[in-house]
Motif scaffolding. Structure first.
Motif, PDB file in Angstrom:
ATOM      1  N   PRO A  28       0.810  -1.224   0.000  1.00 31.57           N
ATOM      2  CA  PRO A  28       0.000   0.000   0.000  1.00 31.57           C
ATOM      3  C   PRO A  28       0.845   1.276   0.000  1.00 31.57           C
ATOM      4  CG  PRO A  28       0.225  -0.810   2.221  1.00 31.57           C
ATOM      5  CD  PRO A  28       0.927  -1.814   1.342  1.00 31.57           C
ATOM      6  N   THR A  29       0.232   2.338  -0.485  1.00 37.58           N
ATOM      7  CA  THR A  29       0.790   3.666  -0.296  1.00 37.58           C
ATOM      8  C   THR A  29       0.181   4.180   1.001  1.00 37.58           C
ATOM      9  OG1 THR A  29       0.774   3.901  -2.676  1.00 37.58           O
ATOM     10  CG2 THR A  29       1.159   5.896  -1.397  1.00 37.58           C
ATOM     11  N   GLY A  70     -11.187  -2.943  -0.745  1.00 37.80           N
ATOM     12  CA  GLY A  70     -10.724  -3.366  -2.070  1.00 37.80           C
ATOM     13  C   GLY A  70      -9.228  -3.638  -2.038  1.00 37.80           C
ATOM     14  N   ASN A  71      -8.477  -2.714  -1.444  1.00 36.98           N
ATOM     15  CA  ASN A  71      -7.033  -2.947  -1.286  1.00 36.98           C
ATOM     16  C   ASN A  71      -6.788  -4.247  -0.531  1.00 36.98           C
ATOM     17  OD1 ASN A  71      -6.878   0.501  -0.446  1.00 36.98           O
ATOM     18  ND2 ASN A  71      -6.223  -0.345  -2.386  1.00 36.98           N
ATOM     19  N   GLY A 110      -0.123  -8.150  -7.650  1.00 34.88           N
ATOM     20  CA  GLY A 110      -0.670  -6.809  -7.445  1.00 34.88           C
ATOM     21  C   GLY A 110      -2.099  -6.790  -7.961  1.00 34.88           C
ATOM     22  N   GLY A 111      -2.762  -5.675  -7.738  1.00 36.67           N
ATOM     23  CA  GLY A 111      -4.112  -5.524  -8.284  1.00 36.67           C
ATOM     24  C   GLY A 111      -4.030  -5.333  -9.796  1.00 36.67           C
ATOM     25  N   HIS A 154      -8.746   0.727   1.868  1.00 35.57           N
ATOM     26  CA  HIS A 154     -10.143   0.313   1.770  1.00 35.57           C
ATOM     27  C   HIS A 154     -10.202  -1.201   1.576  1.00 35.57           C
ATOM     28  CE1 HIS A 154      -9.749  -0.013  -2.556  1.00 35.57           C
ATOM     29  NE2 HIS A 154      -9.540   1.293  -2.708  1.00 35.57           N
ATOM     30  N   LYS A 214     -10.561   5.547  -2.868  1.00 36.45           N
ATOM     31  CA  LYS A 214     -10.616   6.258  -1.593  1.00 36.45           C
ATOM     32  C   LYS A 214     -11.326   7.588  -1.690  1.00 36.45           C
ATOM     33  CE  LYS A 214      -6.757   3.674  -0.139  1.00 36.45           C
ATOM     34  NZ  LYS A 214      -5.332   3.477  -0.249  1.00 36.45           N
ATOM     35  N   ASP A 223      -4.996  -3.153 -11.766  1.00 32.66           N
ATOM     36  CA  ASP A 223      -4.601  -1.830 -12.272  1.00 32.66           C
ATOM     37  C   ASP A 223      -3.082  -1.760 -12.500  1.00 32.66           C
ATOM     38  OD1 ASP A 223      -4.491  -2.131  -9.481  1.00 32.66           O
ATOM     39  OD2 ASP A 223      -4.541   0.024  -9.113  1.00 32.66           O
ATOM     40  N   HIS A 224      -2.339  -2.525 -11.707  1.00 35.71           N
ATOM     41  CA  HIS A 224      -0.883  -2.489 -11.852  1.00 35.71           C
ATOM     42  C   HIS A 224      -0.396  -3.157 -13.133  1.00 35.71           C
ATOM     43  CE1 HIS A 224      -0.672  -0.569  -8.189  1.00 35.71           C
ATOM     44  NE2 HIS A 224      -0.286  -1.523  -7.372  1.00 35.71           N
ATOM     45  N   MET A 279     -13.763   0.556  -6.536  1.00 38.21           N
ATOM     46  CA  MET A 279     -13.734   1.247  -5.257  1.00 38.21           C
ATOM     47  C   MET A 279     -12.517   2.152  -5.187  1.00 38.21           C
ATOM     48  SD  MET A 279     -13.919  -0.703  -1.697  1.00 38.21           S
ATOM     49  CE  MET A 279     -15.434  -1.443  -2.229  1.00 38.21           C
ATOM     50  N   TYR A 318      -4.467  -8.277  -0.699  1.00 36.11           N
ATOM     51  CA  TYR A 318      -3.577  -8.971   0.252  1.00 36.11           C
ATOM     52  C   TYR A 318      -4.156 -10.320   0.699  1.00 36.11           C
ATOM     53  CZ  TYR A 318      -1.882  -4.341  -0.237  1.00 36.11           C
ATOM     54  OH  TYR A 318      -1.459  -3.169  -0.822  1.00 36.11           O
ATOM     55  N   ASN A 341      -4.876  -9.697  -9.088  1.00 34.46           N
ATOM     56  CA  ASN A 341      -6.246  -9.902  -8.617  1.00 34.46           C
ATOM     57  C   ASN A 341      -7.150  -8.856  -9.249  1.00 34.46           C
ATOM     58  OD1 ASN A 341      -4.795  -8.118  -6.430  1.00 34.46           O
ATOM     59  ND2 ASN A 341      -6.961  -7.589  -6.314  1.00 34.46           N
ATOM     60  N   ASN A 342      -8.372  -9.270  -9.513  1.00 30.65           N
ATOM     61  CA  ASN A 342      -9.347  -8.329 -10.053  1.00 30.65           C
ATOM     62  C   ASN A 342      -9.898  -7.443  -8.924  1.00 30.65           C
ATOM     63  OD1 ASN A 342     -11.155  -7.078 -11.827  1.00 30.65           O
ATOM     64  ND2 ASN A 342     -11.350  -8.969 -13.002  1.00 30.65           N
ATOM     65  N   PHE A 343     -10.700  -6.491  -9.309  1.00 28.59           N
ATOM     66  CA  PHE A 343     -11.178  -5.498  -8.350  1.00 28.59           C
ATOM     67  C   PHE A 343     -12.353  -5.948  -7.491  1.00 28.59           C
ATOM     68  CE2 PHE A 343      -9.168  -2.003 -10.886  1.00 28.59           C
ATOM     69  CZ  PHE A 343      -8.316  -1.626  -9.862  1.00 28.59           C
ATOM     70  N   LEU A 344     -12.404  -5.387  -6.337  1.00 30.06           N
ATOM     71  CA  LEU A 344     -13.633  -5.380  -5.563  1.00 30.06           C
ATOM     72  C   LEU A 344     -14.407  -4.166  -6.058  1.00 30.06           C
ATOM     73  CD1 LEU A 344     -15.117  -6.603  -3.012  1.00 30.06           C
ATOM     74  CD2 LEU A 344     -14.211  -4.631  -1.798  1.00 30.06           C
TER      75      LEU A 344
HETATM   76  P1  AMP Z   1      -2.519   1.346  -3.485  1.00 29.22           P
HETATM   77  O1  AMP Z   1      -2.436   1.608  -2.014  1.00 29.22           O
HETATM   78  O2  AMP Z   1      -3.438   2.275  -4.213  1.00 29.22           O
HETATM   79  O3  AMP Z   1      -1.143   1.288  -4.130  1.00 29.22           O
HETATM   80  O4  AMP Z   1      -3.176  -0.105  -3.671  1.00 29.22           O
HETATM   81  C1  AMP Z   1      -2.760  -1.231  -2.968  1.00 29.22           C
HETATM   82  C2  AMP Z   1      -3.174  -2.509  -3.695  1.00 29.22           C
HETATM   83  O5  AMP Z   1      -4.594  -2.622  -3.788  1.00 29.22           O
HETATM   84  C3  AMP Z   1      -2.671  -2.592  -5.127  1.00 29.22           C
HETATM   85  O6  AMP Z   1      -2.244  -3.918  -5.395  1.00 29.22           O
HETATM   86  C4  AMP Z   1      -3.900  -2.249  -5.952  1.00 29.22           C
HETATM   87  O7  AMP Z   1      -3.811  -2.788  -7.242  1.00 29.22           O
HETATM   88  C5  AMP Z   1      -4.988  -2.905  -5.132  1.00 29.22           C
HETATM   89  N1  AMP Z   1      -6.340  -2.351  -5.329  1.00 29.22           N
HETATM   90  C6  AMP Z   1      -6.694  -1.051  -5.397  1.00 29.22           C
HETATM   91  N2  AMP Z   1      -8.040  -0.915  -5.513  1.00 29.22           N
HETATM   92  C7  AMP Z   1      -8.558  -2.178  -5.509  1.00 29.22           C
HETATM   93  C8  AMP Z   1      -9.888  -2.714  -5.581  1.00 29.22           C
HETATM   94  N3  AMP Z   1     -10.965  -1.959  -5.664  1.00 29.22           N
HETATM   95  N4  AMP Z   1     -10.019  -4.067  -5.540  1.00 29.22           N
HETATM   96  C9  AMP Z   1      -8.953  -4.876  -5.449  1.00 29.22           C
HETATM   97  N5  AMP Z   1      -7.681  -4.436  -5.370  1.00 29.22           N
HETATM   98  C10 AMP Z   1      -7.467  -3.101  -5.397  1.00 29.22           C
END
Ligand code: AMP
Ligand code: ZN
Length: 506
Positions: free
Chosen positions: A32-33, A41-42, A236-237, A39, A286, A239-240, A284, A46, A269-272
């Motif tokens: 995470p950052t 979703g993040n 990673g999610g 949230h 922030k 988006d990465h 989702m 994990y 992994n796909n999104f929540l």
């Molecule tokens: P970040 O803190 O934004 O760098 O995100 C931390 C991790 O959560 C990264 O692996 C993202 O790809 C993942 N992530 C962000 N949003 C979602 C979501 N809605 N569902 C699943 N994973 C997510």
């Protein structure tokens, strides 16, 4: 045991897992950052990474798992424009960026623990800035160019840039022409110089002036330092897959002077998805709608492991839609499994006390920690004994957790097996799914919503008084007690098949 097969985003194919180092598995997960709370979703990312790690341990590999902490360098977009997330949060809250990082890292780690995610290494990006500068220095001449705003990576200097994202051209999705003078839209910052006359809280000297590293660099550097390149799996999610990981791969190619991407398998992994929020916005984030944190779920009376189960009920490569009803259903399912295990434990104890079974120690959950499961040559035999090969088949087939969860229920439902054999099998399965089925009790699963006006002890006392009233055939009093409880939001559950006496309406 059958072989482990995983979907590799790089080839878009299911591949057999073949470790780089014999008997070992090395995994790096983008963390995470820490400029804000995570949230849920993040947290799905994990739970997925943890499940992968547990499966690898279950298979007997010695696992080294890193989840980094991004405490510098991530801008408000994934591209190179905008503010640094950390600096922005620090300014908004009147704290130092370092305090912000420490606070949110601690909160993140608390959430990991509540989701029963195994403890792994959490290196911070700021501890690796020197190594990042060294990396930048090593690739600068052949792969980078300097602009007033920083040092940029020229994506045309590596072969097949963006193959992970399947970006056909440099104008692939998500690319924004945001920095004056960049040669290609997808070129990205290796180092960002602090703007003239501005001092940042987090800045370092470098050959390209005072400033901070680009976000992508940290993961190349930390994965190489801690796991060596190439290593086994990078997660990673999804988006990465589009920007961050292609850029990491480009850096790795440049630094390694060869064509390896850093990791052999890349998994996403796909999104929540949350359509329940205010802007029914889908992905989702922030900044949108109600901020769904794990703490909010707990405040509403849900056990955090109900959320873990909700994640496991979906395949990691599918979108998962969040809803309160879905979470409630997962919670009921978790309760059912816990009560099933509780009944088995009681039955086992009865058999022992009636001397039908030898007085072996009852199933001790500590016995089944992952460490002990690792390298257990007999693994799977117990499970086979209760006929549950499908558990392993499901998990080894690209982590089919939905099917694996049903295997536990199936084992619970078997009629002709000894409780002890069933408990052993369930303990082993749960060492991978991480639902704490052998330790959770009914009391643990009763979480009082913060809005509740009555405590558990008060409820228990009222129910005891009601029972006494009923025994004395004082039904008027027993009804009064029940009505009073209902008025306080407590549902009295007479005759509940799970033996659940009451619950607070969520
Ligand atoms: P970040 O803190 O934004 O760098 O995100 C931390 C991790 O959560 C990264 O692996 C993202 O790809 C993942 N992530 C962000 N949003 C979602 C979501 N809605 N569902 C699943 N994973 C997510
Ligand atoms: Zn990363």
């Amino acid at each position: 045991m059958s072989e482990l097969k995983l979907f590799n985003s790089l080839t878009r194919q299911i591949e057999a897992f073949k470790p780089v180092h014999e008997s070992e598995a090395r995994v790096y997960s983008c963390g995470p950052t820490v400029y804000n709370y995570q949230h849920i979703g993040n947290m799905r990312a994990y739970v997925f990474a943890d499940t992968l790690g547990r499966v690898l341990s279950y298979k007997g590999y010695k696992l080294t798992h890193v989840i980094n902490i991004t405490d510098v360098g991530h801008l408000t977009s994934d591209a190179d424009a905008g503010d640094d997330k950390m600096e922005k949060a620090a300014a908004a809250q009147g704290k130092t960026a370092w305090d912000i990082a420490a606070f949110y890292q601690a909160d993140f780690e608390a959430d990991l623990a509540r989701l029963n995610i195994c403890k792994v290494q959490h290196p911070r990006a700021t501890e690796y800035v020197e190594a990042m500068i060294a990396w930048g220095t090593a690739i600068a001449e052949k792969h980078c160019y300097e602009l007033e705003s920083g040092l940029y990576f020229d994506i045309s200097t590596v072969r097949e840039y963006g193959r992970l994202a399947r970006a056909v051209t440099e104008d692939g999705e998500g690319r924004i022409e945001d920095v004056d003078g960049k040669r290609h839209a997808a070129d990205f910052a290796i180092w960002r110089k602090s703007p003239a006359g501005e001092t940042r809280q987090m800045e370092w000297d470098s050959p390209w002036g005072r400033g901070a590293p680009g976000w992508h660099l940290e993961c190349s550097v930390m994965s190489k330092e801690l796991l060596g390149h190439p290593f086994d799996i990078h997660t990673g999610g999804i988006d990465h897959r589009e920007i961050h990981h292609p850029n990491e791969i480009a850096q790795n190619q440049a630094h390694g002077d060869c064509d390896h991407s850093g990791a052999k398998i890349w998994m996403h992994n796909n999104f929540l998805i949350d359509r329940s929020g205010k802007d029914s916005g889908g992905k989702m984030s922030k900044s949108s709608g109600e901020f769904l944190r794990l703490q909010l779920l707990i405040d509403k009376g849900f056990h955090p492991l109900a959320y873990r189960l909700m994640c496991l009920q979906a395949h990691y490569r599918s979108e998962l839609e969040f809803s309160w009803e879905g979470l409630q259903a997962a919670f009921v399912r978790l309760k059912r499994m816990v009560m099933g295990v509780t009944a088995l434990k009681a039955r086992h104890a009865e058999l022992v006390s009636a001397s039908i079974l030898p007085n072996e120690p009852t199933v001790e959950t500590e016995k089944w920690t992952l460490k002990q499961v690792q390298g257990d040559a007999g693994i799977g035999i117990e499970i086979r004994k209760v006929g549950s090969m499908r558990f392993e088949e499901a998990l080894f087939d690209d982590l089919n957790t939905p099917e694996a969860v049903t295997s536990i229920e199936w084992a619970l439902s078997l009629k002709n097996e000894e409780p002890r054999a069933k408990l052993d099998a369930i303990a082993k399965m749960d060492s991978v799914l991480g639902l704490n089925l052998l330790t959770l009790t009914r009391a643990d699963l009763r979480i009082r919503p913060i809005t509740a006006t009555i405590t558990e002890a008060e409820i228990e006392a009222a129910l005891a008084a009601r029972k006494a009233a009923r025994a004395a055939k004082d039904f008027a009093r027993s009804d009064r007690i029940r009505d009073d409880l209902i008025a306080k939001g407590v549902e009295v559950m007479d005759g509940d098949p799970l033996g659940w006496d009451w619950r607070i309406d969520l």
